[in-house]
Design a protein around this motif. Structure first.
Motif, mmCIF file in Angstrom:
data_model
loop_
_atom_site.group_PDB
_atom_site.id
_atom_site.type_symbol
_atom_site.label_atom_id
_atom_site.label_comp_id
_atom_site.label_asym_id
_atom_site.label_seq_id
_atom_site.Cartn_x
_atom_site.Cartn_y
_atom_site.Cartn_z
ATOM 1 N N VAL A 25 55.947 64.547 16.489
ATOM 2 C CA VAL A 25 55.154 64.925 17.660
ATOM 3 C C VAL A 25 55.987 65.829 18.572
ATOM 4 O O VAL A 25 55.514 66.873 19.040
ATOM 5 N N LYS A 26 57.225 65.439 18.824
ATOM 6 C CA LYS A 26 58.094 66.227 19.712
ATOM 7 C C LYS A 26 58.416 67.591 19.112
ATOM 8 O O LYS A 26 58.398 68.609 19.821
ATOM 9 N N THR A 27 58.725 67.651 17.810
ATOM 10 C CA THR A 27 59.042 68.937 17.201
ATOM 11 C C THR A 27 57.810 69.826 17.134
ATOM 12 O O THR A 27 57.894 71.047 17.303
ATOM 13 N N ASN A 28 56.627 69.237 16.890
ATOM 14 C CA ASN A 28 55.384 70.013 16.908
ATOM 15 C C ASN A 28 55.134 70.583 18.308
ATOM 16 O O ASN A 28 54.768 71.750 18.458
ATOM 17 N N GLN A 32 55.054 74.442 19.372
ATOM 18 C CA GLN A 32 53.938 75.025 20.118
ATOM 19 C C GLN A 32 54.446 75.716 21.388
ATOM 20 O O GLN A 32 53.995 76.817 21.736
ATOM 21 N N ASN A 33 55.377 75.052 22.083
ATOM 22 C CA ASN A 33 55.953 75.660 23.296
ATOM 23 C C ASN A 33 56.687 76.962 22.966
ATOM 24 O O ASN A 33 56.560 77.954 23.691
ATOM 25 N N ILE A 34 57.436 76.963 21.893
ATOM 26 C CA ILE A 34 58.167 78.165 21.474
ATOM 27 C C ILE A 34 57.176 79.289 21.175
ATOM 28 O O ILE A 34 57.363 80.431 21.608
ATOM 29 N N GLU A 38 57.030 82.740 23.205
ATOM 30 C CA GLU A 38 57.182 84.023 22.522
ATOM 31 C C GLU A 38 55.967 84.920 22.762
ATOM 32 O O GLU A 38 56.109 86.118 23.026
ATOM 33 N N ASP A 39 54.760 84.325 22.672
ATOM 34 C CA ASP A 39 53.540 85.098 22.954
ATOM 35 C C ASP A 39 53.539 85.587 24.399
ATOM 36 O O ASP A 39 53.164 86.726 24.692
ATOM 37 N N SER A 40 53.959 84.703 25.298
ATOM 38 C CA SER A 40 54.010 85.064 26.720
ATOM 39 C C SER A 40 55.023 86.184 26.958
ATOM 40 O O SER A 40 54.764 87.097 27.753
ATOM 41 N N LEU A 41 56.171 86.126 26.281
ATOM 42 C CA LEU A 41 57.173 87.182 26.403
ATOM 43 C C LEU A 41 56.624 88.516 25.917
ATOM 44 O O LEU A 41 56.814 89.552 26.567
ATOM 45 N N LYS A 42 55.925 88.492 24.767
ATOM 46 C CA LYS A 42 55.330 89.726 24.251
ATOM 47 C C LYS A 42 54.299 90.272 25.244
ATOM 48 O O LYS A 42 54.281 91.473 25.541
#
Length: 168
Positions: A25-28, A32-34, A38-42
């Motif tokens: 759950v934590k790694t998922n 998702q946060n990553i 990344e999408d937000s950075l783009k």
């Protein structure tokens, strides 16, 4: 002891399963946060490029407007100064004509002074006196002057022309 060992194995298996689920759950969630970051950075990079392009476009538009305004101002200065120079050239030409007429009268006077005095000389002197009185010396006009009054412009004035951006 076997019963206790069996419970211990069950508890360990249950804890391992819980830990495995929580880690998944934590790694998922971290994945998702990553992805979101990344999408937000783009997206942010694209927005930054859009803002930079808008600022550049606006500044280029202002530069064109300034260049156009300066060109019109220079053309107007040239046009008005040409009119003033033309007026002065006409006045100068008239003054030169008056000078030539005066010099011609002076030559005639000198030639007349060299002749023998008689009645025709008196007539010529009187005629010359009339011509001298008709010789008008025009009064000088107010001469044109030109100057430029520059306006103080600050960087803040320029920034206000271009616009602003918000970063939150």
């Amino acid at each position: 002891m076997v019963i206790q060992f069996s419970k211990l194995v069950d508890v360990i298996a249950q804890l391992r399963g819980e830990n495995e689920n929580q880690i998944r759950v934590k790694t998922n969630e971290a994945n998702q946060n990553i992805t979101k970051i990344e999408d937000s950075l783009k997206s942010f990079d694209n927005d930054v490029q859009s803002v930079i392009k808008a600022i550049t476009d606006q500044s280029n538009n202002i530069k064109r407007m300034v260049d156009k305004s300066v060109s019109k101002m220079i053309a107007l200065v040239k046009e008005q100064s040409t009119k003033e120079k033309d007026k002065l050239m006409k006045i100068l030409s008239a003054a030169k004509s008056t000078l030539v007429a005066g010099q011609n009268l002076d030559r005639r006077r000198q030639d007349l002074d060299k002749t023998r005095p008689d009645e025709t000389m008196v007539q010529q002197i009187n005629k010359m006196k009339e011509e001298i009185s008709k010789l008008d010396i025009d009064s000088l006009p107010e001469f044109p002057k030109i100057s430029f009054d520059s306006k103080a412009v600050t960087e803040d004035d320029i920034r206000q022309l271009i616009g602003s951006y918000t970063l939150r």
